[in-house]
Design an enzyme around this catalytic site. Structure first.
Site, short mmCIF file in Angstrom:
data_model
loop_
_atom_site.label_atom_id
_atom_site.label_comp_id
_atom_site.label_asym_id
_atom_site.label_seq_id
_atom_site.Cartn_x
_atom_site.Cartn_y
_atom_site.Cartn_z
N GLU A 140 0.82 -1.21 0.00
CA GLU A 140 0.00 0.00 0.00
C GLU A 140 0.86 1.26 0.00
OE1 GLU A 140 -2.80 -0.12 3.24
OE2 GLU A 140 -3.59 -2.08 2.63
N GLU A 195 -8.56 1.83 -4.66
CA GLU A 195 -9.64 1.47 -3.72
C GLU A 195 -10.41 2.69 -3.26
OE1 GLU A 195 -8.60 -1.27 -0.59
OE2 GLU A 195 -10.53 -0.99 0.43
O1 KIV Z 1 -6.54 -6.91 1.49
C1 KIV Z 1 -7.30 -6.92 0.50
O2 KIV Z 1 -8.19 -7.78 0.35
C2 KIV Z 1 -7.11 -5.87 -0.49
C3 KIV Z 1 -8.16 -5.75 -1.55
C4 KIV Z 1 -9.39 -5.21 -0.99
C5 KIV Z 1 -7.67 -4.95 -2.70
O3 KIV Z 1 -6.17 -5.16 -0.43
#
Ligand code: KIV
Length: 275
Positions: free
Chosen positions: A115, A182
């Site tokens: 991220e 997201e």
């Molecule tokens: O952790 C997860 O499932 C994610 C998705 C929602 C993209 O990062």
């Protein structure tokens, strides 16, 4: 045919949409893989939907390795992407490379996801230089909820939207092969998608992204009391499971299950000798 990062890159500017779902265990991964999905993500969302935590911050490298290994055993053709959990890459570039390597070497993942935008650019570059494909993730990045003050749509002001565009371009420059967007406005996701030469994978980012991802428990309505606006319920598997569990309990109590067809027999002569 095995999906690779090349499959993802080549899909850009074609009419082919990329499809991804999350999975955290062998049997679910196998079912999803058998349906011909492009990619399976072992998301750190496992903390919330599989381990019962309130957010993703408690998920550890050991959790991710354990679940990635299980998913790997169920995957034949999907690209297997594993999430780098909180504090597995923020601490240093060394940790970022080391932990990304563990997800590939020990977990069996084909690629990792982390991220952040411009602030993780150097780490993304270092991991890519270590020959590990990286999927970026910007917008509502759950590992930053304490900074965001909760799970909130991102990129709604000009300043914030501009930052997200810069973040996406930074990740592309660092060598990411795709980027998850997201919970951002659809029109912003469209602008970002058009500016990039790598595919965008949307979740709560509208219909213009190059692909889509959902948490499988969300689309199957398996976690009661949780229904974000961006999720579509494809079937009420939670209700189906609960009614099957209740039927099982009732049938055991009523001695309907197991019946003869669920039981094993013994030769009558062998049985007589027991008395
Ligand atoms: O952790 C997860 O499932 C994610 C998705 C929602 C993209 O990062």
């Amino acid at each position: 045919m095995k999906n690779t990062v090349e499959t993802f890159k080549l899909s850009k500017n074609t009419s082919q949409r990329l499809t991804m779902l999350t999975a955290y265990d062998f049997s679910t991964a196998k079912l999803i893989d058998e349906c011909g999905i492009n990619g399976i993500l072992v998301g750190d969302s496992l903390g919330m939907v599989a381990l019962g935590y309130e957010n993703t911050l408690s998920v550890t490298m050991n959790d991710m390795l354990h679940h990635t290994k299980a998913v790997k055993r169920g995957v034949s053709n999907s690209l297997l992407v594993a999430d780098m959990p909180f504090m597995s890459y923020q601490t240093s570039t060394y940790d970022a490379i080391k932990n990304a390597g563990r997800l590939i070497q020990k977990g069996g993942a084909d690629a990792i996801k982390l991220e952040g935008g411009s602030i993780v650019k150097d780490k993304v570059k270092a991991i890519v230089n270590s020959q590990i494909p990286v999927m970026g993730h910007i917008g509502l990045t759950p590992q930053s909820i304490n900074v965001f003050g909760g799970f909130k749509v991102q990129g709604k002001t000009t300043e914030c939207a501009e930052q997200l565009i810069k973040d996406a371009l930074s990740l592309e420059e660092a060598g990411a092969f795709a980027i998850v967007l997201e919970c951002i406005p659809s029109k912003l996701a469209k602008i970002i998608t058009e500016k990039l030469s790598i595919p965008t994978i949307g979740i709560g980012a509208g219909n213009s992204c190059d692909g889509q991802i959902l948490v499988y428990q969300d689309m199957l309505n398996m976690v009661s009391n949780f229904k974000p606006k961006f999720v579509k319920t494809y079937s009420n598997v939670g209700d189906i499971m609960k009614s099957s569990f209740k039927q099982y309990i009732n049938e055991v109590n009523a001695q309907i299950f197991p019946n003869d067809s669920n039981s094993f027999s013994i030769d009558e002569e062998a049985l007589t000798k027991l008395y």
